[in-house]
Design an enzyme around this catalytic site. Sequence first.
Site, mmCIF file in Angstrom:
data_model
loop_
_atom_site.group_PDB
_atom_site.id
_atom_site.type_symbol
_atom_site.label_atom_id
_atom_site.label_comp_id
_atom_site.label_asym_id
_atom_site.label_seq_id
_atom_site.Cartn_x
_atom_site.Cartn_y
_atom_site.Cartn_z
ATOM 1 N N CYS A 100 0.836 -1.198 0.000
ATOM 2 C CA CYS A 100 0.000 0.000 0.000
ATOM 3 C C CYS A 100 0.872 1.250 0.000
ATOM 4 O O CYS A 100 0.599 2.206 -0.733
ATOM 5 C CB CYS A 100 -0.923 -0.004 1.211
ATOM 6 S SG CYS A 100 -2.000 1.455 1.313
ATOM 7 N N CYS A 196 -5.477 -2.350 6.852
ATOM 8 C CA CYS A 196 -6.473 -1.285 6.705
ATOM 9 C C CYS A 196 -7.807 -1.783 6.170
ATOM 10 O O CYS A 196 -8.861 -1.311 6.599
ATOM 11 C CB CYS A 196 -5.925 -0.170 5.820
ATOM 12 S SG CYS A 196 -5.415 -0.693 4.170
#
Length: 378
Positions: A100, A196
């Site tokens: 990410c 996340c």
Amino acid sequence: MSTSNTRVIVGMSGGVDSAVAALLLREAGYDVAGLFMSNWEEEDVFCTTAQDYQDARSVAAELGIVLHRVNFADAYRAQVFSYFLDEYRAGRTPNPDVLCNREIKFGLCLDYAARLGAQCYATGHYARCLALPDGPALYQAFDAGKDQSYFLHAVARARFRQVLFPLGELQKSQVRERARTAGLPVYDKPDSTGICFIGERPFADFLGRYLPATPGVIETLEGRVVGEHRGLPFYTLGQRAGLAIGGARGRAQEPWYVARKDTQRNALIVLQRHEQERLDATAVSTGALNWLCAPRTEGFGADVKLRYRQPAQPARVTPRPDGGAWIEFERPQRAATPGQFAVLYEQDRCLGGAVVDEVELACTAQPPSGRSPAPLTA
């Protein structure tokens, strides 16, 4: 660089860290704007995107700065989440937060900030970025307990030329205090934890929505069947909880741990506590290294982390001609796992890192095929 003429876009997540990063840059005289990015969108109690955006808006209003918003959910699924699923299908243990940072936060988001006219891009990561004569260098944060350089090691080195980490020299307690005294509404907001896109939801249930259950046998190292698993992707090396293995006749009443996955036979191999030293790894072989310093071609000593919370371990790193490395540890490492990232440090500088492809266990006679003892050529 004159701060008054420098526009900075701060990646704002709705949390206290990015809020204080924006506060500190504004106080330093930068022309600050915020950018909230949506990377995962699901309408359930576990997805906090909507609340996080409202929190970021409240902070921006308090600071008197503009808050932009961008949606990278499609790119995240293609570039990060697909990798996450592929690794689990292959029986490996991925860390999607590393991807990410490389693909989204310091990839697409940094590029988007530039399109908004920013000369610099800042985040609330706990890390330090220093400009050295040969280029930017990534260093650990002063707050060792919050340092996030491990998650940043895969970002291309050139990207750090445009990056600011305002929290790198602060302790977390100082950050919260700055937020409180500045009247920021998120000063006491709890830190986000875990991956996340999973949040606080049950991990196995979430994974089961994307990967089919493929039951198989649970065996001891000697091949004795002691149970049944629901599917290899739902287990990680070293895992203890959730194996549903009772006591076995003739064996000590000790917990069972996942030792390895036999993907060809769809078998989960386990051992008991008194056998745990058989999980110790003496070395790992990695894929191509992302260097955050001048690439090295000869062996050198470094401290290596295989997991974020693990203390760095002294090791000998031997780069290979194919770009990977052979890493031998001074002391055997517990539960080293393919798919993890090996991150290299010299004192507090992060040199880069790579994904672990193969592991040499202390009880293994032959080293992984990635080992390259032959001399390197320039």
